[in-house]
Design a protein around this motif. Sequence first.
Motif, PDB file in Angstrom:
ATOM      1  N   ALA A   1     -18.985 -19.768 -28.197  1.00  0.00           N
ATOM      2  CA  ALA A   1     -19.712 -18.636 -28.765  1.00  0.00           C
ATOM      3  C   ALA A   1     -19.428 -17.572 -27.527  1.00  0.00           C
ATOM      4  O   ALA A   1     -19.601 -16.527 -27.917  1.00  0.00           O
ATOM      5  N   GLU A   2     -19.267 -17.994 -26.255  1.00  0.00           N
ATOM      6  CA  GLU A   2     -18.914 -17.172 -25.097  1.00  0.00           C
ATOM      7  C   GLU A   2     -17.732 -16.484 -25.362  1.00  0.00           C
ATOM      8  O   GLU A   2     -17.316 -15.299 -25.240  1.00  0.00           O
ATOM      9  N   LYS A   3     -16.744 -17.217 -25.697  1.00  0.00           N
ATOM     10  CA  LYS A   3     -15.467 -16.681 -26.276  1.00  0.00           C
ATOM     11  C   LYS A   3     -15.605 -15.593 -27.264  1.00  0.00           C
ATOM     12  O   LYS A   3     -14.778 -14.453 -26.938  1.00  0.00           O
ATOM     13  N   MET A   4     -16.284 -15.828 -28.312  1.00  0.00           N
ATOM     14  CA  MET A   4     -16.182 -14.947 -29.528  1.00  0.00           C
ATOM     15  C   MET A   4     -17.041 -13.638 -29.086  1.00  0.00           C
ATOM     16  O   MET A   4     -16.715 -12.615 -29.545  1.00  0.00           O
ATOM     17  N   LEU A   5     -18.235 -14.032 -28.329  1.00  0.00           N
ATOM     18  CA  LEU A   5     -19.046 -12.675 -28.143  1.00  0.00           C
ATOM     19  C   LEU A   5     -18.195 -11.838 -27.225  1.00  0.00           C
ATOM     20  O   LEU A   5     -18.322 -10.305 -26.855  1.00  0.00           O
ATOM     21  N   THR A   6     -17.575 -12.549 -26.029  1.00  0.00           N
ATOM     22  CA  THR A   6     -16.851 -11.491 -24.866  1.00  0.00           C
ATOM     23  C   THR A   6     -15.959 -10.989 -25.874  1.00  0.00           C
ATOM     24  O   THR A   6     -15.552  -9.892 -25.457  1.00  0.00           O
ATOM     25  N   MET A   7     -15.155 -11.486 -26.849  1.00  0.00           N
ATOM     26  CA  MET A   7     -14.152 -10.752 -27.552  1.00  0.00           C
ATOM     27  C   MET A   7     -14.747  -9.757 -28.319  1.00  0.00           C
ATOM     28  O   MET A   7     -14.378  -8.675 -28.234  1.00  0.00           O
ATOM     29  N   MET A   8     -15.687 -10.043 -28.956  1.00  0.00           N
ATOM     30  CA  MET A   8     -16.539  -8.800 -29.715  1.00  0.00           C
ATOM     31  C   MET A   8     -16.932  -7.859 -28.709  1.00  0.00           C
ATOM     32  O   MET A   8     -16.889  -6.528 -29.130  1.00  0.00           O
ATOM     33  N   GLN A   9     -17.479  -7.929 -27.458  1.00  0.00           N
ATOM     34  CA  GLN A   9     -17.845  -6.936 -26.811  1.00  0.00           C
ATOM     35  C   GLN A   9     -16.609  -6.065 -26.314  1.00  0.00           C
ATOM     36  O   GLN A   9     -16.633  -4.824 -26.052  1.00  0.00           O
ATOM     37  N   TRP A  10     -15.347  -6.684 -26.358  1.00  0.00           N
ATOM     38  CA  TRP A  10     -14.099  -5.908 -25.955  1.00  0.00           C
ATOM     39  C   TRP A  10     -13.872  -5.254 -27.139  1.00  0.00           C
ATOM     40  O   TRP A  10     -13.526  -3.941 -26.942  1.00  0.00           O
ATOM     41  N   VAL A  11     -14.085  -5.780 -28.324  1.00  0.00           N
ATOM     42  CA  VAL A  11     -13.841  -4.867 -29.322  1.00  0.00           C
ATOM     43  C   VAL A  11     -14.667  -3.643 -29.673  1.00  0.00           C
ATOM     44  O   VAL A  11     -13.823  -2.655 -29.786  1.00  0.00           O
ATOM     45  N   VAL A  12     -15.733  -3.606 -29.372  1.00  0.00           N
ATOM     46  CA  VAL A  12     -16.630  -2.346 -29.373  1.00  0.00           C
ATOM     47  C   VAL A  12     -16.636  -1.528 -28.185  1.00  0.00           C
ATOM     48  O   VAL A  12     -17.148  -0.521 -28.276  1.00  0.00           O
ATOM     49  N   THR A  13     -15.652  -1.926 -27.349  1.00  0.00           N
ATOM     50  CA  THR A  13     -15.401  -1.075 -25.870  1.00  0.00           C
ATOM     51  C   THR A  13     -14.203  -0.860 -25.723  1.00  0.00           C
ATOM     52  O   THR A  13     -13.518   0.118 -26.376  1.00  0.00           O
ATOM     53  N   ASP A  14     -13.330  -1.600 -25.035  1.00  0.00           N
ATOM     54  CA  ASP A  14     -12.205  -1.418 -24.637  1.00  0.00           C
ATOM     55  C   ASP A  14     -11.211  -1.308 -25.833  1.00  0.00           C
ATOM     56  O   ASP A  14     -10.116  -0.636 -26.120  1.00  0.00           O
ATOM     57  N   GLY A  15     -11.549  -2.190 -26.790  1.00  0.00           N
ATOM     58  CA  GLY A  15     -10.659  -2.200 -28.049  1.00  0.00           C
ATOM     59  C   GLY A  15     -10.638  -0.907 -28.892  1.00  0.00           C
ATOM     60  O   GLY A  15      -9.818  -0.710 -29.789  1.00  0.00           O
ATOM     61  N   GLN A  16     -11.348  -0.245 -28.784  1.00  0.00           N
ATOM     62  CA  GLN A  16     -11.681   1.118 -29.543  1.00  0.00           C
ATOM     63  C   GLN A  16     -10.449   1.945 -29.261  1.00  0.00           C
ATOM     64  O   GLN A  16     -10.015   2.985 -30.105  1.00  0.00           O
ATOM     65  N   LYS A  17      -9.622   1.793 -28.152  1.00  0.00           N
ATOM     66  CA  LYS A  17      -8.603   2.447 -27.812  1.00  0.00           C
ATOM     67  C   LYS A  17      -7.481   2.357 -28.954  1.00  0.00           C
ATOM     68  O   LYS A  17      -6.554   3.371 -28.978  1.00  0.00           O
ATOM     69  N   PHE A  18      -7.492   1.390 -30.041  1.00  0.00           N
ATOM     70  CA  PHE A  18      -6.244   1.184 -30.819  1.00  0.00           C
ATOM     71  C   PHE A  18      -6.945   1.926 -32.186  1.00  0.00           C
ATOM     72  O   PHE A  18      -6.214   1.843 -33.027  1.00  0.00           O
TER      73      PHE A  18
END
Length: 375
Positions: free
Chosen positions: A325-342
């Motif tokens: 769960a930690e791995k998934m939610l940490t990744m999703m937190q990146w998706v909605v923040t830093d990952g938005q640059k893509f």
Amino acid sequence: MKLKKLGVLLFALVMMFSLAACGSSTSLKPEGEKQQAGAGGEQKPTEGGDAGLLNGAGSSFVNPLFSKMFNEYSKEHADVKVNYQAIGSGGGIKQLTAKTVDFAASDAPMKEDEIKAAGGNVLHVPVTLGGVAIAYNLEGVKDLKLTPQNIADIYSGKIKKWNDPQIAANNKEVKLPDTDIFPVHRSDSSGTSHIFTTYLNKAAGDKWPKEKVGKSIKWDGAGTGAKGNEGVAGQVQNTPGAIGYIELAYVIQNNMSAAQIQNKEGQFVAPSLDSVTAAAKGGLANVPEDLKIELNNQPGKDSYPIVGTTWVLIPEDLKMDKAKAEKMLTMMQWVVTDGQKFASDLQYAPLPQELQDKCVEQLKKVKVDGQPVLK
């Protein structure tokens, strides 16, 4: 000679056992590759599997962006791999309910009965904003303009020819052919269909009633169906006279022609990153607490009118090993923040900062054994 023959026989036996062992193993493809679903589009349950392998399914609308995001994330976090199946929003919700995936993605918010069937509250976390383009295949025809009424009549089977007077009225400088129109729609349960039919109801309600809004609807025999955004794109490309509603990234990637659509202000606007972003600004003025935002038919002369949201769907009470769960939610937190640059390079509108912050707070509501996973 006998010893030589015996050696060859032993080698052959070893190879047979090795091939049998390889054939019996099951491997899931990493991010960016499509994993074929089993019968009925279902995957096997993920409980007890590799904590670094995350399984998701749903929206094909978001698939080009997810492929890029998940691939880039795994470059920096080698212990996390994502197997995402773009089987349509309805299919993703079905698999989330059956608990055969870790997360789902949908371009339509879940209904109350769907949430109840899933066994508890399901959080909706926006991951991107994108346009639905109206692509067409007409040789020699550029800058086609369509009103919402035109589109509703085409998909209701009332307008059958490209040179119909109703289409010609706004295309006086275009030589429209006297050929049949072949509408293409989604055959699967689709969030893109939800966005498209919601738009028609809002912009041309007299021609498109609420009964014809949803992920799966009755098309009244108009046109032909295709699975996924990629399926509709392929059908339009291969059928002269065809028209189809497709997520903008697929249209750009395949160099397809897309119509200018008349917006709420009466302006004809082409789908683009700028026009989608203009529409998003209006729709994000009042974001509801559950983040189920509506972006269709927004005001503004530069706004493209057919715009939707993709949400990641995650149960608030997550039945999962806490490390996974930690791995998934940490990744999703990146998706909605830093990952938005893509997002911009793929013609999706990045989430504005204020919405990113709300998404992170939404992710912090997820619990395992009653305890929040993210701090």
